[in-house]
Write an enzyme that holds these catalytic residues in place. Structure first.
Site, mmCIF file in Angstrom:
data_model
loop_
_atom_site.group_PDB
_atom_site.id
_atom_site.type_symbol
_atom_site.label_atom_id
_atom_site.label_comp_id
_atom_site.label_asym_id
_atom_site.label_seq_id
_atom_site.Cartn_x
_atom_site.Cartn_y
_atom_site.Cartn_z
ATOM 1 N N ASN A 198 36.493 44.803 -12.461
ATOM 2 C CA ASN A 198 37.627 44.551 -13.342
ATOM 3 C C ASN A 198 37.083 44.466 -14.756
ATOM 4 O O ASN A 198 36.167 43.691 -15.023
ATOM 5 C CB ASN A 198 38.316 43.223 -12.958
ATOM 6 C CG ASN A 198 39.375 42.826 -13.966
ATOM 7 O OD1 ASN A 198 40.098 43.663 -14.482
ATOM 8 N ND2 ASN A 198 39.460 41.547 -14.258
ATOM 9 N N ARG B 7 48.317 42.586 -10.982
ATOM 10 C CA ARG B 7 47.204 43.028 -11.824
ATOM 11 C C ARG B 7 46.938 44.531 -11.701
ATOM 12 O O ARG B 7 46.149 45.075 -12.467
ATOM 13 C CB ARG B 7 45.937 42.241 -11.491
ATOM 14 C CG ARG B 7 46.043 40.765 -11.794
ATOM 15 C CD ARG B 7 44.753 40.037 -11.504
ATOM 16 N NE ARG B 7 43.674 40.439 -12.387
ATOM 17 C CZ ARG B 7 43.354 39.809 -13.508
ATOM 18 N NH1 ARG B 7 44.031 38.752 -13.901
ATOM 19 N NH2 ARG B 7 42.339 40.233 -14.253
ATOM 20 N N MET C 66 43.656 46.197 -16.700
ATOM 21 C CA MET C 66 43.509 45.001 -15.898
ATOM 22 C C MET C 66 43.597 45.398 -14.428
ATOM 23 O O MET C 66 44.451 46.161 -14.021
ATOM 24 C CB MET C 66 44.624 44.017 -16.261
ATOM 25 C CG MET C 66 44.586 42.739 -15.473
ATOM 26 S SD MET C 66 45.658 41.460 -16.131
ATOM 27 C CE MET C 66 47.270 42.123 -15.753
ATOM 28 N N CYS C 67 42.674 44.865 -13.632
ATOM 29 C CA CYS C 67 42.652 45.094 -12.197
ATOM 30 C C CYS C 67 42.509 43.744 -11.502
ATOM 31 O O CYS C 67 42.235 42.735 -12.142
ATOM 32 C CB CYS C 67 41.479 45.989 -11.800
ATOM 33 S SG CYS C 67 41.533 47.649 -12.506
ATOM 34 N N GLY C 68 42.682 43.735 -10.202
ATOM 35 C CA GLY C 68 42.484 42.527 -9.421
ATOM 36 C C GLY C 68 41.368 42.736 -8.423
ATOM 37 O O GLY C 68 41.305 43.775 -7.767
#
Length: 199
Positions: free
Chosen positions: A105, A27, A1-3
């Site tokens: 993402n 995130r 998970m990334c932002g």
């Protein structure tokens, strides 16, 4: 998970992106980056580093990222090692010197297959992340077509769950996978448009 976070049409785009990434810090805590489009010199500037948002960015960095359009990214490793070269947004030059900044993402389930195909065709990868596959697919599709059409062509090749912000020449293209598994919100802030991986 990334932002991921982006804003277009605001005179302090990079600073607002900083605050957006700060709010999205949960995130991803591995790396952070912001790319901003500078209308005066017609180019994109990038600052990225390893660590938390307030450790990566200082006032001088934000002043260097002037412009009315910016995209940012905080990273949590799902593919690729925690290294500076894997920090996003990815900033590249493609045909005719056009610059593209890409913040991603999600995960591509056919990444290994596409990477082998692209490497066999002569593409040279600078990172170990699946996000770079988008860059190569878009660059290859740009021959004789618009950036919008090249993005659509690239997205048709990939499989998986993802959201993307692609910035080029003062515009942001916001994309979600066909099933919409990963969130990507859009809102107005005065005359500006804002995009974020959470509302």
């Amino acid at each position: 998970m990334c932002g991921i976070f982006g804003i277009v049409g605001h005179e302090d785009a990079a600073r607002l992106t900083y605050f957006g990434l700060y709010a999205l810090q949960h995130r991803g805590q591995e790396s952070a980056g912001i790319a901003a489009w500078n209308e005066e010199d017609g180019s994109c500037h990038l600052h990225a580093g390893m660590g938390l948002v307030p450790d990566v960015f200082h006032e001088e960095d934000l002043r260097h990222l002037d412009g009315t359009t910016a995209v940012g990214h905080v990273r949590y490793s799902t593919t690729g090692k925690p290294q500076l070269r894997n920090a996003q947004p990815l900033l590249v030059r493609v045909r005719n010197g056009m610059q593209i900044a890409l913040a991603h993402n999600g995960n591509l389930t056919n990444a290994a297959e596409l990477r082998r195909e692209l490497e066999n065709d002569g593409c040279i990868f600078q990172t170990t992340i699946d996000s770079e596959i988008f860059v190569h697919l878009i660059a290859r599709a740009l021959s004789g077509t618009s950036l919008e059409e090249a993005i659509v062509t690239a997205c048709r090749r990939v499989e998986g769950a993802y959201s993307l912000l692609i910035m080029s020449e003062g515009r942001i293209y916001a994309i979600r996978d066909p099933h919409g598994f990963h969130p990507l919100g859009m809102a107005r802030m005065g005359d500006a448009w804002v995009f974020a991986s959470e509302t």
